[in-house]
Design a protein around this motif. Sequence first.
Motif, short mmCIF file in Angstrom:
data_model
loop_
_atom_site.label_atom_id
_atom_site.label_comp_id
_atom_site.label_asym_id
_atom_site.label_seq_id
_atom_site.Cartn_x
_atom_site.Cartn_y
_atom_site.Cartn_z
N THR A 1 0.67 -1.10 0.15
CA THR A 1 -0.10 -0.02 0.03
C THR A 1 0.64 1.31 0.05
OG1 THR A 1 -1.76 -1.30 1.14
CG2 THR A 1 -1.67 1.15 1.02
N LEU A 2 1.53 1.59 0.91
CA LEU A 2 2.29 2.77 1.27
C LEU A 2 3.61 2.96 0.31
CD1 LEU A 2 2.07 2.93 5.04
CD2 LEU A 2 0.73 4.33 3.37
N LEU A 3 4.15 1.68 0.10
CA LEU A 3 5.54 1.87 -0.75
C LEU A 3 4.89 2.10 -2.28
CD1 LEU A 3 8.36 1.57 -1.08
CD2 LEU A 3 7.99 -0.90 -1.56
N ASN B 1 0.70 -6.65 -7.32
CA ASN B 1 0.74 -5.12 -7.33
C ASN B 1 1.77 -4.32 -8.06
OD1 ASN B 1 -2.40 -4.91 -6.45
ND2 ASN B 1 -1.54 -5.18 -4.37
N SER B 2 2.99 -4.64 -7.59
CA SER B 2 3.92 -3.76 -8.20
C SER B 2 4.11 -4.13 -9.78
CB SER B 2 5.18 -4.32 -7.31
OG SER B 2 6.33 -3.80 -7.87
N SER C 1 7.86 -2.68 -10.32
CA SER C 1 8.70 -3.74 -9.85
C SER C 1 10.16 -3.43 -10.20
CB SER C 1 8.47 -5.11 -10.62
OG SER C 1 7.34 -5.52 -10.49
N PRO C 2 10.64 -2.58 -11.13
CA PRO C 2 12.03 -2.32 -11.19
C PRO C 2 12.49 -1.33 -10.15
CG PRO C 2 11.06 -2.03 -13.26
CD PRO C 2 9.71 -2.28 -12.28
N ARG C 3 11.48 -0.63 -9.33
CA ARG C 3 11.96 0.13 -8.34
C ARG C 3 11.45 -0.07 -6.87
NH1 ARG C 3 9.63 5.21 -8.40
NH2 ARG C 3 7.90 5.04 -9.86
N ALA C 4 10.68 -1.46 -6.92
CA ALA C 4 10.22 -1.73 -5.56
C ALA C 4 10.73 -3.17 -5.24
CB ALA C 4 8.82 -1.82 -5.43
N HIS C 5 11.36 -3.31 -4.19
CA HIS C 5 11.75 -4.70 -3.78
C HIS C 5 11.04 -5.02 -2.39
CE1 HIS C 5 14.32 -8.09 -2.36
NE2 HIS C 5 14.75 -7.55 -1.31
#
Length: 276
Positions: free
Chosen positions: A123-125, A153-154, A160-164
């Motif tokens: 959610t927040l990220l 969701n990512s 996805s390239p910026r979220a882990h």
Amino acid sequence: MKPVERALHEAVRRLPSCTDTPRLDAELLMAHALGIERDRLILSPPEGPVPESFADYLDRRCAGEPVAYIVGRRAFWNIELEVGPGALIPRPDSETLISAAIEHFAGSYGPERILDLGTGPGTLLLAALDQWPRATGVGIDRSAEALAYARRNSDRLGLSPRAHFRRGNWADGVTERFDLLLCNPPYVAADAELGPGVAEHEPAEALFAGPDGLDDYRRLAPEIGRLLAPGGFAAIEIGFDQRDSAAALFASHGLIPTLVRDLGGRPRVLTIAAPQ
């Protein structure tokens, strides 16, 4: 009256015993049954019969199942998230964390590195990464189920390239410092009464935090200072009655929390700004 309009009218008459928002719930469920957006349903109700699935959706709602679980998604800030059993449903009140961060970083490029502790379905990220296209971030949660939603969701949002995302227990093992820390921890007291269907359907580990609702703040308070980069900013959600009790825990570790209220005027977020 068109069949769809008639069915909505009857649903609104039935739902007040199940929900505080009967019209909204009925429209969301009907739109889902028809496979269209709610805006189109309101502006131009379609001709034709009512899908059989609508009656099933109403039965599930009256049994207490959240609308977000029935339709499988929930809007939050500028994004829409897939949600379902095992993932905490995003609440509008939590948008206060994002708005507080936007105000803090106004006039700058924004944060470069973001940490979301207890990320749930991301959610927040994901809302923050959508807000700041230059940023990258990490979302941590104990629940493998919730993280599966977060990763989907990512992917769907192209982030996805910026979220882990990784499984973990709050900040255990995290050694990096971040420009922005976001956290919506469990803060409901064990014996507190919640709205219909919440405790029965949403994950208890994302809701309850001991006899006084403060157990996870006790875990978080010693960690926040070391997790913030110079000039970093933390926004942590609290219950409406935890302004003083939660703030005292952070203050006991040398932090200076500032209260932010939600749109309803209720205490909702404690913010902490690290020195430059």
